[in-house]
Design a protein around this motif. Structure first.
Motif, PDB file in Angstrom:
ATOM      1  N   GLY A  71       0.792  -1.216   0.000  1.00  0.00           N
ATOM      2  CA  GLY A  71       0.000   0.000   0.000  1.00  0.00           C
ATOM      3  C   GLY A  71       0.823   1.265   0.000  1.00  0.00           C
ATOM      4  N   ALA A  72       2.055   1.177  -0.443  1.00  0.00           N
ATOM      5  CA  ALA A  72       2.927   2.348  -0.469  1.00  0.00           C
ATOM      6  C   ALA A  72       3.028   2.890  -1.888  1.00  0.00           C
ATOM      7  CB  ALA A  72       4.322   1.985   0.040  1.00  0.00           C
ATOM      8  N   GLY A  73       3.391   4.158  -1.968  1.00  0.00           N
ATOM      9  CA  GLY A  73       3.610   4.762  -3.281  1.00  0.00           C
ATOM     10  C   GLY A  73       2.612   5.862  -3.548  1.00  0.00           C
ATOM     11  N   PRO A  74       2.881   6.653  -4.552  1.00  0.00           N
ATOM     12  CA  PRO A  74       4.063   6.591  -5.421  1.00  0.00           C
ATOM     13  C   PRO A  74       5.328   7.018  -4.676  1.00  0.00           C
ATOM     14  CG  PRO A  74       2.830   8.568  -5.898  1.00  0.00           C
ATOM     15  CD  PRO A  74       2.000   7.781  -4.906  1.00  0.00           C
ATOM     16  N   VAL A 164      14.388  -2.382  -2.750  1.00  0.00           N
ATOM     17  CA  VAL A 164      13.186  -1.644  -2.355  1.00  0.00           C
ATOM     18  C   VAL A 164      13.356  -1.138  -0.933  1.00  0.00           C
ATOM     19  CG1 VAL A 164      10.692  -1.788  -2.007  1.00  0.00           C
ATOM     20  CG2 VAL A 164      11.769  -3.072  -3.875  1.00  0.00           C
ATOM     21  N   PHE A 165      13.124   0.146  -0.739  1.00  0.00           N
ATOM     22  CA  PHE A 165      13.254   0.780   0.571  1.00  0.00           C
ATOM     23  C   PHE A 165      11.896   1.306   1.026  1.00  0.00           C
ATOM     24  CE2 PHE A 165      17.405   0.888  -1.303  1.00  0.00           C
ATOM     25  CZ  PHE A 165      18.308   0.778  -0.256  1.00  0.00           C
ATOM     26  N   ASN A 166      11.669   1.204   2.339  1.00  0.00           N
ATOM     27  CA  ASN A 166      10.503   1.809   2.983  1.00  0.00           C
ATOM     28  C   ASN A 166       9.188   1.237   2.446  1.00  0.00           C
ATOM     29  OD1 ASN A 166      12.440   3.496   4.203  1.00  0.00           O
ATOM     30  ND2 ASN A 166      12.230   5.033   2.587  1.00  0.00           N
ATOM     31  N   ALA A 167       9.137  -0.066   2.260  1.00  0.00           N
ATOM     32  CA  ALA A 167       7.913  -0.711   1.763  1.00  0.00           C
ATOM     33  C   ALA A 167       7.705  -2.022   2.501  1.00  0.00           C
ATOM     34  CB  ALA A 167       7.989  -0.932   0.258  1.00  0.00           C
ATOM     35  N   GLY A 168       7.206  -1.943   3.718  1.00  0.00           N
ATOM     36  CA  GLY A 168       6.911  -3.129   4.501  1.00  0.00           C
ATOM     37  C   GLY A 168       7.907  -3.364   5.612  1.00  0.00           C
ATOM     38  N   PRO A 169       7.508  -4.143   6.618  1.00  0.00           N
ATOM     39  CA  PRO A 169       8.390  -4.460   7.748  1.00  0.00           C
ATOM     40  C   PRO A 169       9.455  -5.466   7.376  1.00  0.00           C
ATOM     41  CG  PRO A 169       6.313  -5.628   7.944  1.00  0.00           C
ATOM     42  CD  PRO A 169       6.176  -4.743   6.750  1.00  0.00           C
ATOM     43  N   PRO A 305      13.465  -7.229  12.635  1.00  0.00           N
ATOM     44  CA  PRO A 305      12.687  -8.458  12.840  1.00  0.00           C
ATOM     45  C   PRO A 305      11.845  -8.785  11.609  1.00  0.00           C
ATOM     46  CG  PRO A 305      12.493  -6.975  14.719  1.00  0.00           C
ATOM     47  CD  PRO A 305      13.176  -6.200  13.642  1.00  0.00           C
ATOM     48  N   ALA A 306      11.793 -10.041  11.251  1.00  0.00           N
ATOM     49  CA  ALA A 306      11.005 -10.487  10.096  1.00  0.00           C
ATOM     50  C   ALA A 306       9.575 -10.743  10.540  1.00  0.00           C
ATOM     51  CB  ALA A 306      11.617 -11.733   9.480  1.00  0.00           C
ATOM     52  N   THR A 307       8.814  -9.692  10.743  1.00  0.00           N
ATOM     53  CA  THR A 307       7.434  -9.813  11.208  1.00  0.00           C
ATOM     54  C   THR A 307       6.460 -10.024  10.062  1.00  0.00           C
ATOM     55  OG1 THR A 307       7.235  -7.402  11.128  1.00  0.00           O
ATOM     56  CG2 THR A 307       7.860  -8.389  13.230  1.00  0.00           C
ATOM     57  N   ASP A 308       6.963  -9.935   8.837  1.00  0.00           N
ATOM     58  CA  ASP A 308       6.120 -10.080   7.657  1.00  0.00           C
ATOM     59  C   ASP A 308       6.572 -11.329   6.899  1.00  0.00           C
ATOM     60  OD1 ASP A 308       4.733  -9.856   5.307  1.00  0.00           O
ATOM     61  OD2 ASP A 308       5.847  -8.134   4.545  1.00  0.00           O
ATOM     62  N   PRO A 309       5.661 -12.263   6.552  1.00  0.00           N
ATOM     63  CA  PRO A 309       6.083 -13.463   5.823  1.00  0.00           C
ATOM     64  C   PRO A 309       6.863 -13.159   4.552  1.00  0.00           C
ATOM     65  CG  PRO A 309       3.794 -13.662   6.529  1.00  0.00           C
ATOM     66  CD  PRO A 309       4.214 -12.253   6.850  1.00  0.00           C
ATOM     67  N   GLU A 310       6.517 -12.049   3.882  1.00  0.00           N
ATOM     68  CA  GLU A 310       7.233 -11.713   2.658  1.00  0.00           C
ATOM     69  C   GLU A 310       8.667 -11.311   2.926  1.00  0.00           C
ATOM     70  OE1 GLU A 310       5.319  -9.593  -0.656  1.00  0.00           O
ATOM     71  OE2 GLU A 310       3.658  -9.295   0.730  1.00  0.00           O
ATOM     72  N   ALA A 311       8.934 -10.861   4.153  1.00  0.00           N
ATOM     73  CA  ALA A 311      10.285 -10.401   4.461  1.00  0.00           C
ATOM     74  C   ALA A 311      11.284 -11.540   4.475  1.00  0.00           C
ATOM     75  CB  ALA A 311      10.301  -9.687   5.820  1.00  0.00           C
ATOM     76  N   THR A 312      10.787 -12.777   4.615  1.00  0.00           N
ATOM     77  CA  THR A 312      11.704 -13.912   4.672  1.00  0.00           C
ATOM     78  C   THR A 312      11.612 -14.802   3.430  1.00  0.00           C
ATOM     79  OG1 THR A 312      10.029 -15.197   5.862  1.00  0.00           O
ATOM     80  CG2 THR A 312      11.629 -13.981   7.182  1.00  0.00           C
ATOM     81  N   GLU A 313      10.832 -14.362   2.427  1.00  0.00           N
ATOM     82  CA  GLU A 313      10.747 -15.178   1.218  1.00  0.00           C
ATOM     83  C   GLU A 313      12.097 -15.202   0.513  1.00  0.00           C
ATOM     84  OE1 GLU A 313       9.217 -12.174  -2.264  1.00  0.00           O
ATOM     85  OE2 GLU A 313       7.750 -12.853  -0.782  1.00  0.00           O
ATOM     86  N   PRO A 314      12.481 -16.328  -0.082  1.00  0.00           N
ATOM     87  CA  PRO A 314      13.782 -16.396  -0.750  1.00  0.00           C
ATOM     88  C   PRO A 314      13.866 -15.418  -1.908  1.00  0.00           C
ATOM     89  CG  PRO A 314      12.793 -18.579  -0.470  1.00  0.00           C
ATOM     90  CD  PRO A 314      11.743 -17.579  -0.144  1.00  0.00           C
ATOM     91  N   THR A 315      14.975 -14.744  -2.021  1.00  0.00           N
ATOM     92  CA  THR A 315      15.206 -13.875  -3.152  1.00  0.00           C
ATOM     93  C   THR A 315      15.498 -14.720  -4.385  1.00  0.00           C
ATOM     94  OG1 THR A 315      16.135 -12.226  -1.666  1.00  0.00           O
ATOM     95  CG2 THR A 315      16.616 -11.966  -4.007  1.00  0.00           C
ATOM     96  N   ARG A 316      14.946 -14.340  -5.525  1.00  0.00           N
ATOM     97  CA  ARG A 316      15.204 -15.101  -6.741  1.00  0.00           C
ATOM     98  C   ARG A 316      16.684 -15.006  -7.109  1.00  0.00           C
ATOM     99  NH1 ARG A 316      11.405 -12.865 -11.180  1.00  0.00           N
ATOM    100  NH2 ARG A 316      11.898 -10.900 -10.145  1.00  0.00           N
ATOM    101  N   THR A 317      17.201 -16.102  -7.572  1.00  0.00           N
ATOM    102  CA  THR A 317      18.631 -16.140  -7.883  1.00  0.00           C
ATOM    103  C   THR A 317      18.852 -16.203  -9.390  1.00  0.00           C
ATOM    104  OG1 THR A 317      18.621 -18.547  -7.630  1.00  0.00           O
ATOM    105  CG2 THR A 317      19.202 -17.243  -5.704  1.00  0.00           C
ATOM    106  N   PHE A 318      20.049 -15.871  -9.773  1.00  0.00           N
ATOM    107  CA  PHE A 318      20.447 -15.844 -11.180  1.00  0.00           C
ATOM    108  C   PHE A 318      20.768 -17.267 -11.624  1.00  0.00           C
ATOM    109  CE2 PHE A 318      23.651 -14.923 -14.526  1.00  0.00           C
ATOM    110  CZ  PHE A 318      22.906 -14.031 -15.277  1.00  0.00           C
ATOM    111  N   PRO A 319      20.148 -17.749 -12.703  1.00  0.00           N
ATOM    112  CA  PRO A 319      20.372 -19.136 -13.134  1.00  0.00           C
ATOM    113  C   PRO A 319      21.842 -19.389 -13.476  1.00  0.00           C
ATOM    114  CG  PRO A 319      18.459 -18.177 -14.257  1.00  0.00           C
ATOM    115  CD  PRO A 319      19.136 -17.065 -13.519  1.00  0.00           C
TER     116      PRO A 319
END
Length: 319
Positions: A71-74, A164-169, A305-319
């Protein structure tokens, strides 16, 4: 202080090209390939077949979605880069890239005057800003010509990233930033007179070490005993000497310099994402980058603290 919420890496396929096959793209002779391998630990360089706009859109789209999901932006999109011209100068290319992603109401800007340190310099600027709005720092360039694809101390790679900065915990809080310049050596090292190049080589390692030590002194009340040092993917001998000088042999994390190379301004984000993907739990990291100019930059990050499930999702890696 801003918070680094997430780093997005490419989903597009990429190539790991052996040094022996970089003659056309990087102008690397067999003798030079041997030198880069022996002195700087390089074995391959990461290249992306996609053109610049497609390469960057691949990481910008999920970064945009991350901001919208919270819910952030623009906000502001800043493209941090080394090359002064990535496209024809009469085209408003960056604005068009953002508009194509539906980011019509975002401000866009680019930062290149500090070369490969520009992403950390942008974090330095963001830390001094009163704005707490969303910020996307986009990095990654095409190594498009042998004249600019190599440095005396490393080879250039095509690895985009969006932070991404300032968009979620969760994520990392920017706790300290610093930047300094050796203004005398503003000319690219390949174009310097021999005397100036020798003068730079004579003081470079010492001035870099002094800069990092000055940062540690400035932040002595914030430095954790578990801090891990994440340097850029460049000039491995000087980096290793700095680590020995500071006694950080057991608390440093190197990116995949051997198989990736130096990815312009992306190094810090690539290495932080790799650090997290490797499962390291240190609560503090120190990023470092250097750019022609000469510019040195650092950024101290504290884990949130990773209080948001998305904060701990694996970052996509380069094949």
């Amino acid at each position: 202080m801003p918070t680094l919420s997430h780093i997005f890496l490419p989903s597009l396929p990429g190539d790991r090209v052996p040094l022996a096959a970089l003659g056309d793209s990087h102008g690397v002779s067999p003798r030079a390939a041997s030198m880069y391998g022996r002195f700087f630990g390089l074995q391959e360089v990461a290249l992306t077949p996609a053109p610049l706009t497609e390469m960057l859109s691949d990481v910008l789209a999920p970064a945009r979605d991350r901001v919208r999901a919270h819910g952030a932006g623009p906000g502001t999109l800043v493209y941090c880069k080394t090359q002064t011209h990535n496209t024809f100068a009469d085209r408003n290319w960056l604005r068009g890239l953002a508009d194509a992603q539906g980011m019509h109401d975002w401000e866009v800007a680019s930062l290149s005057m500090t070369s490969c340190a520009s992403a950390l310099v942008q974090m330095h600027l963001a830390a001094s800003s009163r704005s707490g709005g969303p910020l996307i720092v986009m990095t990654g360039e095409k190594a498009f010509h042998p004249w600019v694809n190599r440095l005396p101390v490393g080879l250039l790679a095509e690895r985009p990233a969006c932070a991404v900065f300032n968009a979620g915990p969760g994520g990392w809080r920017v706790s300290g930033t610093a930047s300094t310049h050796l203004a005398r050596f503003h000319v690219n090292a390949d174009a310097m007179p021999a005397a100036e190049r020798q003068a730079l080589q004579a003081i470079y390692a010492e001035r870099l070490g002094q800069f990092v030590e000055d940062c540690l002194e400035r932040w002595r009340d914030r430095i954790s005993g578990r801090m891990v040092f994440l340097p850029h993917n460049l000039n491995r001998p000087v980096t290793d000497a700095l680590i020995r000088r500071l006694g950080w042999q057991d608390n440093s994390f190197h990116g995949d310099l051997a198989r990736t190379g130096h990815a312009y301004c992306s190094d810090g984000f690539l290495n932080l994402a790799a650090f997290e993907a490797a499962g390291h739990t240190a609560d503090q990291v120190l990023l470092m980058a250097a750019g022609t100019g000469v510019t040195f930059a650092t950024c101290l990050l504290d884990r949130l603290p990773a209080t948001d499930p998305e904060a701990t999702e694996p970052t996509r890696t380069f094949p």
